[in-house]
Enzyme design. Structure first.
Site, PDB file in Angstrom:
ATOM      1  CG  ASP A   9      20.135  24.811  35.733  1.00  0.00           C
ATOM      2  OD1 ASP A   9      19.473  25.558  35.019  1.00  0.00           O
ATOM      3  OD2 ASP A   9      21.150  24.204  35.348  1.00  0.00           O
ATOM      4  CE  LYS A  16      16.550  30.968  24.904  1.00  0.00           C
ATOM      5  NZ  LYS A  16      17.984  30.726  25.119  1.00  0.00           N
ATOM      6  CD  GLN A  43      23.726  26.427  32.902  1.00  0.00           C
ATOM      7  OE1 GLN A  43      23.972  27.149  31.942  1.00  0.00           O
ATOM      8  NE2 GLN A  43      22.605  25.761  32.988  1.00  0.00           N
ATOM      9  CG  HIS A  98      13.895  24.267  32.277  1.00  0.00           C
ATOM     10  ND1 HIS A  98      14.664  23.124  32.310  1.00  0.00           N
ATOM     11  CD2 HIS A  98      12.761  23.933  31.594  1.00  0.00           C
ATOM     12  CE1 HIS A  98      14.029  22.149  31.678  1.00  0.00           C
ATOM     13  NE2 HIS A  98      12.878  22.627  31.229  1.00  0.00           N
ATOM     14  CB  CYS A 124      17.139  20.089  32.257  1.00  0.00           C
ATOM     15  SG  CYS A 124      17.746  21.721  31.837  1.00  0.00           S
ATOM     16  CG  HIS A 174      14.870  21.955  36.853  1.00  0.00           C
ATOM     17  ND1 HIS A 174      16.132  21.637  37.311  1.00  0.00           N
ATOM     18  CD2 HIS A 174      15.007  22.252  35.542  1.00  0.00           C
ATOM     19  CE1 HIS A 174      16.989  21.720  36.311  1.00  0.00           C
ATOM     20  NE2 HIS A 174      16.340  22.093  35.226  1.00  0.00           N
ATOM     21  NE  ARG A 178      26.011  22.815  28.232  1.00  0.00           N
ATOM     22  CZ  ARG A 178      25.290  23.920  28.331  1.00  0.00           C
ATOM     23  NH1 ARG A 178      25.507  24.936  27.514  1.00  0.00           N
ATOM     24  NH2 ARG A 178      24.339  24.021  29.241  1.00  0.00           N
TER      25      ARG A 178
END
Length: 541
Positions: free
Chosen positions: A285, A366, A283, A412, A236, A287, A265
């Site tokens: 992702d 979300k 991921q 997101h 992000c 945006h 992580r």
């Protein structure tokens, strides 16, 4: 002698001429190393004052005057005692001589050019008459530690360019100028392809995103150059920095940027579980930056995209709306606005959803998609997160229609979530028997004996030419063993090649049980068999 063999001595000799020019002005200059290199030469100097680009012209002028004098380069030898005596006031040459002695060298070689006497292994030109006076150029200055050791003194390294002719020198300079114009770092910025930021030199670390305050227990840390860094835990913040690379107008929205990014992580060892819980994963992702009045349409389009992707995979799902957690950033007003926007979108689209209080992201509410696998388990995968807080925290702006500066809204979204985890879900959902269009190996070719290898290889090439993922098992195993291996691998289509198939230019096909009504069992012409496979792939069945 080829051109490269001629250029080496020319370049090395020019390094000596440059040293002669400099030592005429700085007689006590210390000389480091001075080799020929790919595009020319360099020489390291310990000087009483810095050399600058303004000095290049007089150095070049003096070197050309020396070339015109037809100076000879004469090789000689010396023992270590005399060499050390000659260089007793030069710590650099003294160190080099002692190193050569320690390595077992018996004698030392020198080159004399006019008054200049230099410890050197060569080779050099016989005379400066072999050098084109317009074929070289003093190029640049850099710092260089003596012997490449940062504990040693920093010397001045002067670089020169040298070629066999002025035309070759000009060609090199032109090509270098073109290369500078094409520098991918400059083009990346000019074409708005990518950007670099102080927040992440070489790898990502962000404070202002809020990940430090709310996620640091799940992050990996390290220290480089006495600065603390963390390995990127989420994509992000990078999306925010890309947005900030340029100024934006309301006319540009929505702005959509996707990133299939690797994140890390810090998961406890006891929680790791195959692909479902890993420490490093990708991921998918995206945006999306938009205006308030675009929120509902953007979310609606994302929902449609997720529905399409999961439909291809025959995955059913339900939706949950997750609201503000105990640890969060942003004001009550921002959270109320964001949660209301998501509820209105789902209601207006006529989608049923479950409310999941307190399970939102720390920066916004979300919509979570929970898929059901073939044995009834549910998995949270796709998510759509509405974020008013991070644009505020990163001070994202755009120019509104009235000329004022405003904050964009940020969405997101991920379709699969952690790609590795999603693949783990699919493996178990299909029990390894992937639909043919998704199967890692779509067709397995089996030969009965060595005699069919050539024909089988031709078939393999035809399949690959049609972008069909195929493999050839040409091992010495029995046909029964090969068929059993293909069944264990859950390959949808198995093509068997024997003498009869070679003679008839056909294949004998076996289908996995779930494709029995789509793939013809038995003998089939190659082209028909390929078309059959291609249709199944095209239909995604």
């Amino acid at each position: 002698m080829n051109q490269d063999q001629k250029l080496g001595p020319i370049r090395h000799s020019l390094a000596h001429l440059m040293s002669m020019a400099i030592m005429e002005k700085y007689s006590k200059a210390g000389l480091g190393v001075g080799p020929a290199i790919d595009s020319g030469f360099y020489q390291d100097y310990d000087l009483p004052e810095p050399i600058s680009e303004k000095d290049f012209s007089w150095i070049e002028k003096r070197m050309r005057e020396m070339i015109a004098k037809d100076i000879k380069f004469v090789k000689g030898e010396s023992d270590f005692k005399n060499a050390l005596e000659f260089y007793k006031h030069d710590p650099y040459k003294t160190e080099m001589i002692n190193d050569l002695k320690a390595k077992g060298e018996k004698t030392l070689s020198f080159y004399d050019s006019d008054w200049f006497h230099n410890l050197c292994a060569g080779p050099h030109v016989t005379s400066t008459s072999e050098i084109d006076p317009e074929s070289f150029k003093i190029d640049k200055i850099a710092g260089a530690y003596w012997r490449g050791d940062e504990k040693n003194k920093m010397l001045q390294r002067i670089y020169g360019l040298a070629f066999e002719s002025k035309e070759k020198l000009d060609e090199f300079l032109h090509n270098r100028e073109e290369a500078e114009k094409r520098d991918h770092r400059k083009l990346g910025k000019a074409l708005d392809l990518f950007s670099f930021h102080e927040e992440g030199p070489g790898f990502a670390f962000w404070h202002q995103s809020g990940h430090w305050d709310h996620y640091q227990e799940n992050m990996y840390f390290t220290q480089i150059d006495e600065r603390d860094f963390a390995v990127k835990p989420m994509n992000c913040p990078g999306g925010m920095l890309v947005y900030k690379s340029n100024q934006h107008s309301y006319k540009e929205f929505p702005i959509r940027a996707a990133e299939l990014g690797l994140v890390h992580r810090h998961e406890l060892a006891g929680t790791l579980h195959g692909l479902f819980r890993v420490r490093s994963f990708h991921q998918d992702d995206a945006h999306i930056f938009c205006l308030d009045n675009q929120i509902e349409s953007e979310i609606s389009q994302i929902i449609d995209l997720i529905d399409k992707m999961y439909g291809l995979l025959n995955l059913s799902y339900h939706l949950e709306l997750s609201t503000r957690p105990a640890k969060s950033i942003g004001s009550d007003e921002i959270w109320e606005k964001a949660e209301t926007a998501l509820k209105n979108t789902l209601n207006n689209k006529g989608i049923k959803f479950q409310l999941n209080p307190g399970d939102g992201a720390f920066y916004g509410p979300k919509i979570d998609f929970h898929i059901a696998d073939s044995i009834g388990r549910t998995w949270q995968t796709a998510t759509i997160q509405l974020d008013f807080a991070m644009p505020e925290r990163f001070e994202l702006e755009y120019t509104a229609e009235n000329g004022s500066k405003q904050r964009p809204v940020m969405l997101h979204r991920v379709i699969f979530g952690a790609v590795e985890r999603f693949l783990g879900i699919l493996i178990e959902h299909y029990a390894g028997a992937f639909p043919l269009w998704l199967s890692p190996v779509q067709v397995k070719i089996l030969t009965i004996s060595e005699k069919q290898k050539e024909y089988a290889s031709e078939i393999l090439l035809k399949l690959k030419a049609d972008s069909i993922r195929a493999e050839l098992d040409e091992s010495d195993e029995s046909l029964g063993k090969k068929i059993r291996n293909a069944e264990i691998e859950k390959v949808p289509a198995v093509w068997i090649i024997g003498d009869k198939e070679v003679e008839s230019k056909q294949i004998s096909e076996r289908a996995r049980k779930d494709y029995a009504n789509k793939i013809t069992d038995g003998s089939l012409e190659i082209e028909k068999a390929i078309e059959q496979i291609k249709k199944i792939i095209s239909d995604k069945t």
